[in-house]
Design a protein around this motif. Structure first.
Motif, PDB file in Angstrom:
ATOM      1  N   PRO A 247     119.772  80.840  27.386  1.00 53.07           N
ATOM      2  CA  PRO A 247     121.152  80.361  27.426  1.00 53.07           C
ATOM      3  C   PRO A 247     121.747  80.162  25.928  1.00 53.07           C
ATOM      4  CG  PRO A 247     119.154  78.595  27.275  1.00 53.07           C
ATOM      5  CD  PRO A 247     118.834  80.240  27.417  1.00 53.07           C
TER       6      PRO A 247
ATOM      7  N   ASN B 247     107.908  78.200  30.137  1.00 54.88           N
ATOM      8  CA  ASN B 247     109.322  78.248  30.210  1.00 54.88           C
ATOM      9  C   ASN B 247     110.039  79.505  30.824  1.00 54.88           C
ATOM     10  OD1 ASN B 247     111.267  80.002  28.319  1.00 54.88           O
ATOM     11  ND2 ASN B 247     109.120  80.048  27.228  1.00 54.88           N
TER      12      ASN B 247
ATOM     13  N   ASN C  47     115.396  90.481  19.188  1.00 51.37           N
ATOM     14  CA  ASN C  47     114.402  89.909  20.353  1.00 51.37           C
ATOM     15  C   ASN C  47     114.210  91.138  21.141  1.00 51.37           C
ATOM     16  OD1 ASN C  47     112.806  88.830  22.150  1.00 51.37           O
ATOM     17  ND2 ASN C  47     114.202  86.970  22.128  1.00 51.37           N
TER      18      ASN C  47
ATOM     19  N   MET D 219     113.961  79.247  30.326  1.00 51.80           N
ATOM     20  CA  MET D 219     115.160  78.873  30.024  1.00 51.80           C
ATOM     21  C   MET D 219     116.332  79.928  30.179  1.00 51.80           C
ATOM     22  SD  MET D 219     113.521  76.546  28.684  1.00 51.80           S
ATOM     23  CE  MET D 219     114.160  74.952  28.028  1.00 51.80           C
TER      24      MET D 219
ATOM     25  N   ASN E 124     106.023  86.671  20.875  1.00 52.55           N
ATOM     26  CA  ASN E 124     106.819  86.136  21.922  1.00 52.55           C
ATOM     27  C   ASN E 124     105.898  85.520  23.091  1.00 52.55           C
ATOM     28  OD1 ASN E 124     109.078  84.835  23.631  1.00 52.55           O
ATOM     29  ND2 ASN E 124     110.408  86.716  22.895  1.00 52.55           N
ATOM     30  N   SER E 125     106.462  84.537  23.799  1.00 51.19           N
ATOM     31  CA  SER E 125     105.457  83.936  24.809  1.00 51.19           C
ATOM     32  C   SER E 125     104.937  84.941  25.699  1.00 51.19           C
ATOM     33  CB  SER E 125     106.195  82.806  25.768  1.00 51.19           C
ATOM     34  OG  SER E 125     107.326  83.711  26.125  1.00 51.19           O
TER      35      SER E 125
END
Ligand code: RRO
Length: 312
Positions: free
Chosen positions: A73, A68, A127, A70, A194-195
């Motif tokens: 957003p 991803n 984050n 993204m 996280n990824s």
């Protein structure tokens, strides 16, 4: 099976809930999570002002993995304060987790203060590991900056449970360096992981990357990321178990994945990709699969499983 869990003073009716990621950007999506069997509601990571999605294609998923970009957003933090008020009004017993992202120091502290002072938000998740904003690094790979940030955050007088979402570390020396920073402050939890940021998948037929933003680079989840997540949970738990809880976020497909992560040291579990795919039904499915598996092994309380990995 006893499946409730606490973060400081905040009670989660179930230790399984959603990750900041899919289906948690709008008020409608958040209310749907609140009305499901998820133990809490994590809102999409937010910034001072609203941000648009990255250009498409920005998300590709197959059975074994997803990639991803993204692009963070979100509707801007003021909207998430409004959404939290509406969720609390309708679902007063479900904890709400605000996810806050770092862009520049002034904005960041403004957001932390706003959610800290808000009466509806229960938990702050900071984050420090978003991989998908061009020109913005994953802060938690920069140990010195992370240390300074934490020092400044805790100087604000935080009273709510607060934790940090970390990127994967691939060397226990780095895990230890981060653990030593976390230990200096009253950190209530960390979210691992996280990824895996900035990976590239190429389609040989089209001779193109699979996603468009950031030259095709994106955050990877997948069957082969789960062992990375497990290792991060285990190594962090070993180093900080006495003061910090671990929320596991890392490619859960079923109840047995959840069981494994409790063994490695996680106390709570966030569902990301699977929630994106199945919607809120996944919370009930995975919870009952977990209960069935853990009960069949003689467990009656999640606290009996956490960090119960047997040594070889
Ligand atoms: O929105 C995203 O592109 C995103 C974020 Br904020 C994050 O923290 N992790 C991720 O894989 N994607």
């Amino acid at each position: 099976m006893h499946i409730s869990q606490t973060l400081k003073t905040v009670e989660f009716p179930s230790f399984i809930f959603n990750a900041s990621g899919p289906r948690c950007t709008t008020q409608g999506e958040l209310l749907k999570i609140a009305g499901s069997s998820a133990g809490g509601i994590t809102m999409k990571s937010c910034s001072p002002e609203a941000r648009q999605w990255n250009p498409e294609p920005r998300y590709i998923e197959v059975d074994m993995w997803s990639i991803n970009s993204m692009g963070l957003p979100n509707h801007g933090y003021k909207k998430y304060l409004e959404y939290a008020a509406e969720i609390k009004k309708q679902f007063p017993n479900k904890p709400i987790i605000a996810s806050i992202v770092w862009f520049c120091p002034e904005d960041f502290f403004l957001l932390i203060k706003a959610f800290q002072e808000d009466k509806n938000v229960d938990v702050l998740e900071v984050n420090l590991s978003c991989p998908n904003v061009v020109g913005k690094p994953q802060i938690a790979y920069d140990f010195e900056t992370t240390d300074e940030l934490l020092q400044q955050i805790f100087a604000l007088g935080i009273t709510k449970p607060i934790g940090f979402k970390l990127p994967p570390y691939f060397d226990p020396v780095h895990t230890e360096m981060m653990a030593n920073i976390l230990k200096k402050y009253p950190v209530d939890f960390i979210t691992c992981i996280n990824s895996v940021g900035n990976t590239l998948i190429i389609d040989p037929e089209t001779e193109q990357p699979l996603i468009a933003p950031k030259w095709g680079l994106g955050g990877l989840w997948g069957d082969y990321v789960k062992p990375v997540a497990l290792a991060n949970v285990r190594m962090f738990y070993k180093m900080i178990w006495d003061k910090t809880k671990i929320i596991w976020c890392g490619w859960i497909k079923n109840g047995i994945d959840v069981f494994e992560h409790l063994l490695a040291g996680a106390s709570l579990v966030q569902l990301g990709t699977v929630f994106g795919k199945e919607d809120t039904d996944c919370f009930e499915r995975i919870e009952s699969e977990f209960i069935e598996y853990a009960s069949s092994k003689g467990y009656s309380d999640i606290s009996e499983i956490i960090w119960n990995l047997k040594e070889l």
